[in-house]
Design an enzyme around this catalytic site. Structure first.
Site, short mmCIF file in Angstrom:
data_model
loop_
_atom_site.label_atom_id
_atom_site.label_comp_id
_atom_site.label_asym_id
_atom_site.label_seq_id
_atom_site.Cartn_x
_atom_site.Cartn_y
_atom_site.Cartn_z
CG ASP A 59 2.44 6.00 -4.81
OD1 ASP A 59 2.26 6.60 -3.73
OD2 ASP A 59 1.78 6.27 -5.84
CE LYS A 156 -1.86 -3.57 5.78
NZ LYS A 156 -1.70 -2.13 5.98
CG HIS A 161 -1.26 -3.59 -0.76
ND1 HIS A 161 -1.80 -3.97 0.43
CD2 HIS A 161 -1.08 -2.24 -0.68
CE1 HIS A 161 -1.97 -2.90 1.20
NE2 HIS A 161 -1.53 -1.84 0.54
P1 ITT Z 1 4.56 7.91 1.54
O1 ITT Z 1 5.29 8.93 2.35
O2 ITT Z 1 5.30 6.58 1.50
O3 ITT Z 1 4.13 8.37 0.17
P2 ITT Z 1 1.68 7.94 2.13
O4 ITT Z 1 0.97 7.70 3.44
O5 ITT Z 1 1.56 9.29 1.50
O6 ITT Z 1 3.22 7.55 2.38
P3 ITT Z 1 0.76 6.77 -0.41
O7 ITT Z 1 1.16 7.99 -1.14
O8 ITT Z 1 1.24 5.46 -0.92
O9 ITT Z 1 1.19 6.81 1.15
O10 ITT Z 1 -0.81 6.87 -0.31
C1 ITT Z 1 -1.60 5.83 -0.36
C2 ITT Z 1 -2.79 6.02 0.55
O11 ITT Z 1 -3.54 4.82 0.41
C3 ITT Z 1 -2.39 6.11 2.03
O12 ITT Z 1 -2.42 7.41 2.52
C4 ITT Z 1 -3.47 5.27 2.70
O13 ITT Z 1 -4.55 6.09 3.02
C5 ITT Z 1 -3.85 4.28 1.64
N1 ITT Z 1 -3.14 3.01 1.82
C6 ITT Z 1 -2.05 2.55 1.17
N2 ITT Z 1 -1.66 1.37 1.64
C7 ITT Z 1 -2.52 1.07 2.63
C8 ITT Z 1 -2.63 -0.01 3.52
O14 ITT Z 1 -1.76 -1.01 3.54
N3 ITT Z 1 -3.63 0.00 4.39
C9 ITT Z 1 -4.51 1.02 4.42
N4 ITT Z 1 -4.48 2.09 3.63
C10 ITT Z 1 -3.48 2.11 2.74
#
Ligand code: ITT
Length: 176
Positions: A59, A156, A161
């Site tokens: 997450d 990247k 992170h």
């Molecule tokens: P999961 O199925 O793994 O949950 P998700 O896309 O819903 O995938 P998250 O719940 O972790 O991902 O949501 C975090 C949001 O933050 C994601 O939708 C992106 O918009 C943003 N985000 C997270 N990591 C990022 C990254 O490396 N680069 C750009 N945006 C990122």
């Protein structure tokens, strides 16, 4: 080993570091907690008796200092609603543009193991680059002039992170 995620970009980034892993898109509840650790621990508890191999989930969120940590745990929802242009509007005229991306990986092999990665940087003045996903085109990591949206996956990963958290997971797997 499975990476349980619905996000193919996250999977591609992890695969560059871990090699042969499988993506599995299984829905699990993402609770509205005030930190990412709680979200993944709840997710693991939900998934652990349903998956037949070792697996991990991740997450992540973007925490903008001048917005007191917003969008943070709401990053996914905020991206879907106001998106990058909306964030840039909120930041309009703001000189203090520091932000941190945080990634929390939870790996389950009979026990839960948590690995956290952080990437400090700043919010760009405008959208730049068409690579990556989500907030990548508006985030410039410390040590670079480019946004994540202008970087290939390998570059990247050096800063990101998720790259940091997944390398911690790799180190743990190597020590087993
Ligand atoms: P999961 O199925 O793994 O949950 P998700 O896309 O819903 O995938 P998250 O719940 O972790 O991902 O949501 C975090 C949001 O933050 C994601 O939708 C992106 O918009 C943003 N985000 C997270 N990591 C990022 C990254 O490396 N680069 C750009 N945006 C990122």
């Amino acid at each position: 080993m499975y990476f349980i995620t619905g996000n193919r970009h996250k999977y591609e980034e992890a695969k560059v570091i871990l090699g042969e892993i499988k993506m599995l898109s299984v829905a699990y509840p993402e609770i509205q907690a005030d930190n990412l650790e709680e979200v993944v621990i709840y997710g693991i508890d939900y998934l652990k008796n349903k998956i037949d191999r070792n697996f991990f989930i991740e997450d992540s969120g973007l925490f903008i200092k001048s917005l007191r940590g917003f969008p943070g745990v709401f990053s996914s929802y905020v991206f879907k609603t106001i998106g990058n242009e909306g964030i840039l509007k909120l930041m309009g005229g703001e000189r203090h543009r520091e932000a941190t991306f945080i990634s929390v990986v939870a790996y389950y092999n009979g026990k839960t193991h948590i690995f956290k990665g952080e990437c400090k940087g700043k919010i760009a003045e405008k959208v730049k680059g068409d690579k990556g996903f989500g907030y990548d085109p508006i985030f410039i990591p410390e040590g670079s002039e480019k946004t994540f949206g202008e970087m290939e996956t390998e570059e990247k990963n050096k800063y990101s992170h998720r790259g940091r958290a997944i390398r911690k997971l790799r180190k743990y797997l190597e020590s087993c």
